[in-house]
Scaffold this motif. Sequence first.
Motif, short mmCIF file in Angstrom:
data_model
loop_
_atom_site.label_atom_id
_atom_site.label_comp_id
_atom_site.label_asym_id
_atom_site.label_seq_id
_atom_site.Cartn_x
_atom_site.Cartn_y
_atom_site.Cartn_z
N ARG B 36 0.82 -1.21 0.00
CA ARG B 36 0.00 0.00 0.00
C ARG B 36 0.85 1.25 0.00
NH1 ARG B 36 -5.45 0.01 3.48
NH2 ARG B 36 -6.45 -1.71 2.37
N TYR B 39 2.29 1.86 -3.35
CA TYR B 39 1.33 2.43 -4.30
C TYR B 39 1.08 3.90 -4.02
CZ TYR B 39 0.37 -2.07 -6.39
OH TYR B 39 0.50 -3.23 -7.07
N LEU B 40 1.03 4.24 -2.73
CA LEU B 40 0.83 5.63 -2.36
C LEU B 40 1.93 6.50 -2.95
CD1 LEU B 40 -1.08 7.37 -0.58
CD2 LEU B 40 0.68 7.21 1.19
N THR B 43 1.62 7.08 -6.68
CA THR B 43 0.46 7.80 -7.19
C THR B 43 0.79 8.97 -8.11
OG1 THR B 43 -0.60 7.20 -5.13
CG2 THR B 43 -1.77 8.76 -6.53
N PRO B 44 1.70 9.85 -7.70
CA PRO B 44 1.98 11.00 -8.59
C PRO B 44 2.41 10.55 -9.98
CG PRO B 44 3.10 11.26 -6.49
CD PRO B 44 2.51 9.89 -6.49
N PHE B 46 1.63 7.69 -11.43
CA PHE B 46 0.46 7.13 -12.12
C PHE B 46 -0.41 8.23 -12.68
CE2 PHE B 46 0.79 2.94 -9.79
CZ PHE B 46 0.94 2.21 -10.95
N LEU B 47 -0.63 9.29 -11.87
CA LEU B 47 -1.44 10.41 -12.33
C LEU B 47 -0.82 11.02 -13.57
CD1 LEU B 47 -2.45 12.11 -8.96
CD2 LEU B 47 -3.83 10.65 -10.46
#
Lengths: 397, 321
Positions: B36, B39-40, B43-44, B46-47
Amino acid sequence: MANVILKDLTKRYGGGALTAVSSLNLSIEDGEFLVLVGPSGCGKSTALRMIAGLEEITSGEVSINDNVVNDVHAKDRDIAMVFQNYALYPHMSVYDNMAFALQIAKFPSEEIKKKVHEVAAILQLEPFLKRRPGQLSGGQRQRVAMGRAIVRQPSVFLMDEPLSNLDAKLRVQMRSEIARIQDRLQVTTIYVTHDQIEAMTMGDRVALMKDGMLQQVDTPSNIYGRPANTFVASFIGSPAMNLFHANIGDPLADGASLRLGSHQLHIPQKVFEVRSELKEYFNRDVIAGIRPEDMDDAALTNSHPDNETISARIVLAEALGSDIIIHLDFDAKMAEVIDPDTLSDISKSLDGENAGICVARFDAKSQAKAGETVKVSVDCERLHFFDSETGLAIRGD
Amino acid sequence: MSQPTSTGGLEITHPQSKSMKNRPKRKLTPQQLENRTAYLFLTPWFLGLIFITIGPVLASLYLSFTRYNILRPPRWIGFENYYNILFMDRQFWTSVKVTFFYVGWSVPLVLIMSLAVATVLNRGLALLPIYRSIFYIPSLMGGSVGIGLLWREVFGAQGVFNDALAIFGMAGRSWIAIPETAPWILVTLNVWTFGASMVIFLAALRQIPASLYEAASIDGASAWTRFRRITIPMLTPIVFFNAVLLTIQSFQSFTQSYIVSGGTGGPADSTLLYSLYLYQRAFVQLDMGYGSAMAWILLLSIASFTGLIFWSAKYWVFYGE
Ligand SMILES: Nc1ncnc2c1ncn2[C@@H]1O[C@H](COP(=O)(O)OP(=O)(O)OP(=O)(O)O)[C@@H](O)[C@H]1O
Ligand SMILES: [Mg+2]
């Protein structure tokens, strides 16, 4: 076929800061198998690499077949080398690895094929010729490395610890295989190892080095039986020779007495005959050497003379099946690994306590147990003697 | 990934599951917790991937089937753009030819140049870090507008290059104004940035065990044979990697041809690289649909060329043990 002669061969690294090989003089005859042995870092590889032409020579001379080759490039020295890590070409098949040198020498491909298959047959490598080295086991790779050297029919083989990456069992097997091949091909071979069993079993002669300096060159049996100094004495043999500071008494009718701490042994007259220099040492300190295998449980022999027996307490008994390694509490001053160049070792051990350990190899039939005091018979004709100041063997020739 | 550890502090219980008694308790294992967290942190990125890369890519796929000039909303025209590009547009095929010339020459030349310099530098030069940096600098600046302008001056009629030629008594000319030589200037500009590949080659050269060269020397191999039979085969994975990278890059090359030709692709379309032509159609003539379709054709071409290199790899690339 060729001889190899090293004359005052010297290698210094770091602008002279470190002398890896110091004035090495050796002459290896045509067809001879010479083993270069010594502890790690003593300069064995460096010496071998200078012979190969892979390392620049600081001073001295290397001649192969009576030609000085100092300025001859490695590729023109007509030698083959087996590396410790084999250095097989990972991108080539076993066949190409073995054929490489012949291809470069522009042999006709039919002939190359014939030679490679011949050698592959000797080494049982035929099933693997199409494989890459990465697809072979350690032992198979080792044989490819051997094969690559053999195929070329060079005038000299150089081998740098070729068996050290193999497990114990394979090492024993390859040891005899290499010796057999060398015997068959009769190619002059210089074989580097730090394994004393390889040194003793494979070579015609053994050259023992320490700190870049040659200690002794001789046949395996002489290296073992007539070590030139305390270093050679303690390096060859397992367990190592016991070395004690001792004192030889007055000359007696049948020899002399030897005092080792509180223990006393008799030196038979025969020893003085063989080692004529020993007569100079009456009433003087010496270093006495006793090989573990020259001692045994006195209970197992009935007619051993009393004055060639000592009694001592057993500290530890290790049963190996074939025999028992006995560690005895022995109050003579131990003269540890010393060599003629580092006399400080002697003074160090002189200052120490009088408590020492003597290692003996008893027959498996012995009932001796740890904690007991046993009578130990010593084969006093096989005692070794060294000068207590120089560490050099006291002999008579 | 690390193996699950049993540090008690990490065993966190889900607050919800405690309140709901009829549900089995669900604990997060340290492993899940770690995932987790990962993944956090991702995130940037992925965005960015979604909004800056995937979004526009999908949008351009849609636009490639439309007529769209920004001012008015896109109008669906099916495969018309593709048909026009492939069958009606002679300038398109010119740009394809120019691009193939450009890629076909610069990729091998960069590979040869970078490998040659890397090999020389690998001979244990004392000042290696300095040389390495000097050769790498062009790669850092190569694509910039400033350097493009500089090169334009160098190869212009009054340029330094001609001054140099004059020393040898050769007549100069404006190299970028002649259709025969202008494409070569572009190739030169690309080869000039060989530093990036060279640095990769250098790193790979140092991975080849010295004992292989020693063994080969003893086997009688000359320096050239050692290079050909040891170095090259051992480097094939890196050659492959660099070839793929360079091919992809070169197909998309834009800045230099834009600057050198002043955005025209001239003289006589001789420097009209694919990307430059695409740019002209999309942003000068404001035909976004046409440009998008060209972009997709480029994408598919690059993909198939890269695929071709990958397919050929099994015949010439040596992968490890
Ligand atoms: N390239 C080098 N530069 C500096 N010192 C070196 C170099 N190569 C070896 N030495 C030093 O020279 C000495 C002899 O090294 P060498 O490799 O010959 O030992 P060796 O007897 O082969 O040991 P081993 O049994 O561990 O292989 C060592 O002290 C080593 O540190
Ligand atoms: Mg070594």
